[in-house]
Design a protein around this motif. Structure first.
Motif, short mmCIF file in Angstrom:
data_model
loop_
_atom_site.label_atom_id
_atom_site.label_comp_id
_atom_site.label_asym_id
_atom_site.label_seq_id
_atom_site.Cartn_x
_atom_site.Cartn_y
_atom_site.Cartn_z
N CYS A 257 0.83 -1.20 0.00
CA CYS A 257 0.00 0.00 0.00
C CYS A 257 0.87 1.25 0.00
O CYS A 257 0.49 2.29 -0.55
CB CYS A 257 -0.97 0.00 1.18
N ALA A 258 2.05 1.15 0.59
CA ALA A 258 2.98 2.29 0.57
C ALA A 258 3.49 2.56 -0.84
O ALA A 258 3.72 3.72 -1.21
CB ALA A 258 4.15 2.01 1.51
N ASN A 259 3.62 1.52 -1.65
CA ASN A 259 4.08 1.68 -3.03
C ASN A 259 2.99 2.23 -3.95
O ASN A 259 3.29 2.95 -4.90
CB ASN A 259 4.55 0.34 -3.60
N PHE A 260 1.75 1.88 -3.65
CA PHE A 260 0.65 2.22 -4.57
C PHE A 260 -0.29 3.28 -4.01
O PHE A 260 -1.28 3.61 -4.66
CB PHE A 260 -0.15 0.95 -4.91
N GLY A 261 0.02 3.83 -2.84
CA GLY A 261 -0.84 4.86 -2.28
C GLY A 261 -2.22 4.36 -1.90
O GLY A 261 -3.22 5.06 -2.07
N THR A 262 -2.27 3.13 -1.37
CA THR A 262 -3.57 2.55 -1.00
C THR A 262 -3.63 2.26 0.50
O THR A 262 -4.34 1.36 0.94
CB THR A 262 -3.84 1.26 -1.79
N CYS A 263 -2.90 3.04 1.29
CA CYS A 263 -2.97 2.92 2.74
C CYS A 263 -4.08 3.83 3.29
O CYS A 263 -4.59 4.70 2.59
CB CYS A 263 -1.64 3.32 3.38
N GLY A 264 -4.41 3.63 4.54
CA GLY A 264 -5.42 4.47 5.18
C GLY A 264 -6.82 3.97 4.91
O GLY A 264 -7.07 3.20 3.99
N SER A 265 -7.76 4.44 5.71
CA SER A 265 -9.14 3.97 5.61
C SER A 265 -9.79 4.31 4.28
O SER A 265 -10.69 3.61 3.81
CB SER A 265 -9.98 4.55 6.75
N ALA A 266 -9.33 5.41 3.65
CA ALA A 266 -9.88 5.80 2.34
C ALA A 266 -9.04 5.30 1.17
O ALA A 266 -9.41 5.47 0.01
CB ALA A 266 -10.01 7.31 2.27
#
Length: 204
Positions: free
Chosen positions: A113-122
């Motif tokens: 998720c850190a590589n693809f910007g898919t971290c966090g609740s949203a």
């Protein structure tokens, strides 16, 4: 490979039937030491990205079958198969709140998720818990609650959603290492093994 010993056969196919040898040559592993290193990496990644992933799904399917047979506690020491599936996804090193440093696919989802910007609740952040894991934890709880009241039919669509989410970090890993290899050429054994095992699992 097929059958109950699918994971063992799959590992043996890769390490004994020439796939690793051919892949090692493609990756520039021109020496026996480099080829051996790649083989070790493939086995290590296989244990997590393929075998544990598949066994997680197996445990969830087992839980649904137990529910249909009104046998939710039909596991050693009364541990429900659904709980075991969650355990195989997260691992013990994550701790009780997911803030630990795990080795299983929960940890992989947080890395990708850190590589693809898919971290966090949203799903728009580059650090923290992956949206995949946040959404999975919600679905894990939903499935558990349905099983507890024997609403077996309602668990199937929940499990379908779970499997779809479980696949995301594998697809992300495949894209990540395919990009790295295409951009920078042959990579080290770790990168090559990671990309190949991600791809093999979600194409299994």
């Amino acid at each position: 490979p097929t059958g109950a010993d699918y994971a063992a056969k799959k590992t043996n196919c890769e390490t004994q039937d020439g796939i690793v040898t051919d892949f090692a040559a493609y990756q520039g592993a021109s020496t026996a030491a480099n080829a051996k290193k790649l083989t070790v990496e493939v086995i290590q990644k296989m244990a997590v990205y393929s075998n544990a992933w598949l066994y997680t799904v197996h445990e969830f399917e087992d839980a649904v079958a137990d529910c249909a047979a009104n046998m939710q506690a039909d596991n050693d020491a009364g541990v429900h198969a659904w709980d075991e599936g969650v355990a195989f996804w997260t691992g013990s090193l994550e701790g009780t709140d997911g803030s630990g440093s795990g080795k299983l696919i929960y940890a992989l989802a947080d890395k990708r998720c850190a590589n693809f910007g898919t971290c966090g609740s949203a799903g728009g952040e580059t650090s923290g818990t992956s949206k995949v894991n946040s959404d999975l934890l919600t679905l894990f709880a939903r499935g558990r609650n349905l099983l507890a009241v024997l609403d077996c039919g309602s668990v199937r669509p929940v499990l379908t959603s779970i499997i779809s989410l479980m696949t995301i970090p594998l697809v992300q890993g495949t894209y990540r290492y395919a990009y790295k290899m295409n951009t920078y050429g042959p990579m080290g054994a770790n990168s090559a093994a990671s990309g190949s095992e991600d791809m093999l699992t979600w194409n299994a």
